[in-house]
Design a protein around this motif. Structure first.
Motif, short mmCIF file in Angstrom:
data_model
loop_
_atom_site.label_atom_id
_atom_site.label_comp_id
_atom_site.label_asym_id
_atom_site.label_seq_id
_atom_site.Cartn_x
_atom_site.Cartn_y
_atom_site.Cartn_z
N ARG A 104 15.37 43.91 5.01
CA ARG A 104 14.71 45.59 5.33
C ARG A 104 13.68 44.96 6.07
N LYS A 153 21.58 43.53 3.10
CA LYS A 153 20.34 44.32 3.95
C LYS A 153 18.74 43.63 3.67
N GLY A 160 15.43 47.17 9.56
CA GLY A 160 15.88 46.08 8.90
C GLY A 160 16.92 45.72 9.48
#
Length: 203
Positions: free
Chosen positions: A132, A130, A117
């Motif tokens: 992924r 984040k 990611g």
């Protein structure tokens, strides 16, 4: 007692009036252009306080696109409307352990690890997001990276992701700049008018 007014007196008065008009017009134009330049600098700083973009990129894409003139006393500041590559917002490749993986130096993935990611931080000082399922790949014909996500199983089934454009962020911060713009314009006009009047008196 008598007092006469001749054509020379009228000519002198007319000349002074024309000079005053010229001074006002010049002062107005110069004050607007100086204020536009200062506003562009202040806007660049405000944008970079709001989002994680480099000064060089913001300054390149935020311009005084039109300067004021005597006949058109208006200046325009324009930001780039095209969305900004998400990769510019502090994008970092994430990875995880994978013993058989060869890694990828172009994306900073060491041998024995594989992609996991991408993280980005659009807001300055905000937490990193984040993603992924996202990945970094170099854009065609360049050495810069783009953040992509897959949209299907085919090789070309990928989508390039973008963040806010310079114009979008500029529109969000410019309201806060209005008091400063007004102060700068008044100060500049007074200064420019005084200078222009002095120049006219020397003519």
């Amino acid at each position: 007692m008598s007092y006469s007014i001749n054509t020379k007196d009228i000519s002198n008065a007319t000349g002074l009036l024309r000079g005053a008009v010229r001074a006002v017009e010049k002062a107005q134009m110069r004050a607007i252009n100086r204020t536009a330049s200062k506003t562009r600098t202040a806007a660049s700083k405000a944008i970079r306080k709001d989002v994680r973009l480099k000064a060089s990129y913001v300054n390149e894409n935020l311009k005084v696109s039109r300067k004021a003139s005597i006949n058109n006393p208006e200046a325009v500041i324009t930001g780039r409307k095209r969305p900004t590559r998400l990769a510019r917002y502090g994008a970092k490749q994430m990875s995880r352990v994978a013993k058989q993986a060869s890694g990828d130096t172009s994306r900073g993935i060491a041998s024995g690890r594989k992609q996991a990611g991408v993280s980005v931080a659009v807001k300055k000082g905000g937490s990193r997001k984040k993603m992924r399922k996202a990945f970094l790949i170099p854009l065609k014909g360049s050495n810069v990276m783009g953040v992509f996500v897959r949209t299907g199983r085919g090789k070309k089934d990928i989508k390039h992701l973008y963040g806010p454009s310079v114009d979008q962020v500029f529109r969000a911060v410019r309201t806060d700049l209005k008091p400063q713009i007004r102060r700068n314009l008044v100060t500049e006009y007074e200064r420019q008018l005084a200078n222009a009047l002095r120049q006219e008196l020397k003519r």
